[in-house]
Motif scaffolding. Sequence first.
Motif, short mmCIF file in Angstrom:
data_model
loop_
_atom_site.label_atom_id
_atom_site.label_comp_id
_atom_site.label_asym_id
_atom_site.label_seq_id
_atom_site.Cartn_x
_atom_site.Cartn_y
_atom_site.Cartn_z
N ALA A 40 10.14 -11.75 34.91
CA ALA A 40 10.18 -13.07 34.27
C ALA A 40 10.40 -12.85 32.77
N LEU A 63 1.25 -23.59 30.09
CA LEU A 63 1.00 -22.28 29.46
C LEU A 63 -0.13 -22.40 28.44
N LEU A 104 12.89 -24.22 28.67
CA LEU A 104 11.41 -24.26 28.66
C LEU A 104 11.01 -25.70 28.38
N LEU A 150 8.86 -18.28 34.38
CA LEU A 150 7.55 -18.39 33.71
C LEU A 150 6.58 -19.19 34.58
N HIS A 164 13.56 -19.65 29.61
CA HIS A 164 12.74 -18.71 30.38
C HIS A 164 13.38 -18.39 31.72
N LEU A 215 6.26 -10.11 32.58
CA LEU A 215 6.80 -11.17 31.70
C LEU A 215 7.28 -10.52 30.41
N ILE A 221 10.62 -14.86 28.69
CA ILE A 221 10.53 -16.04 27.83
C ILE A 221 11.35 -15.71 26.58
#
Length: 380
Positions: A237, A37, A29, A59, A56, A210, A239
């Motif tokens: 996706a 973001l 990330l 993302l 991630h 996500l 994170i």
Amino acid sequence: MVFGSVSPWEVTGPVDYDRLIEEFGTQRLDENLVKELESLAGESHYMLRRKIYYSHRDLDLVLKDFREGRGFFLYTGRGPSGPMHIGHMIPFHFTQWLQKRFKVNVYIQLTDDEKFLEEKRRLSLEETRRWSYENALDIIAVGFDPDRTFIFQDTEYIRNIYPAVLKVAKKVNLSTARAVFGFSLSTNIGLILFPAIQIVPTFFERKRCLIPAAIDQDPYWRVQRDIAESLGYKKAAAIHSKFIPPLTGFQGKMSSSAPESAIYLSDPPDVVRTKVMKYAFSGGQPTAELHRKLGGNPEIDVPFQWLYMFLEEDDSEVERIREEYRSGRMLTGELKEILIKKVNEYLEIHRQRREEAKELINTFKYDGKLAKEMWERVID
Ligand code: TYM
């Protein structure tokens, strides 16, 4: 140093987070993505600034979907094997923040089936169901939006997802599942089906899903990404966060089977004090005199890391503590006192909100706006 291993069912030894990015094939990330973001969220988040969320998958595509009006949804979960500890709260707080900033739906899976099937836990189905209720209260206490959140327990909601579970299960052969999850010939066949059940919520909407979670859950998303498109859905996706280290030092993650390694949300103030004083691994010197002279090491000091990773949101305060400790002006005992105060303040608020959650549980599980819609649907 010999590093340990990370899988959904086991985290051992010191965790090498850079190696996991390579091993799992995820992406780091980076600053630009974090900035993007935060700019879309309209707010910065300390877990992003401090790289607690550090890896991630796609993302960038989630943000693109959002920018271009296609939207996205959030999915996370909990394996109800016992009381929740401080570390388990990280993904829920972060997910709640994302929900608040982006106004999106959140689906929270309680895997009472998984925790029953894991043999090492020796839990009955009645027990994992009871923990589902207890853990749901802790999760609700985080402050999710009742109209946009659905909390579901596998043994209850299975009827609605079973067609989709079958479709996923048929796409994953045993050799893939064994390579990803480490199954052996003695693994019970319930556990072999289980990954399909954790994958299905990524299909609850046609939008991109996500998933905020610690990196131990990533193997499921790897399998999901191999099969999603062939089932007409988008690749999930994710994170990924690091683990809050156990109180006792940087080996593995906090564990329910080693109560001294974790602070539970149900621990009363005196238990918090005893655990921190007795077990918290310190980066301080053996004597106060040496400490004043040589200073402490905040990088390996668990009380400092807990403040940094979770409990002290204020950057200037956390940097002040780091500097005081590193210089030797702040002693180990003083740092532990700061942690005890912070943990107890957090738990005090949590206890109140958890009481209020008892009134809300049916909304989140059955009769809130999103929950009602989900009970009326079959996912296939
Ligand atoms: P479970 O109950 O092991 O963990 C719940 C969530 O907490 C994260 N986590 C931690 N995060 C920071 N520091 C720690 N020390 C720490 N320990 C655990 C986990 O990564 C997880 O996000 N099979 C799952 C339940 C599940 C799920 C999901 C989780 C079902 N669907 C979707 C994430 C996303 C489990 O047993 O989680």
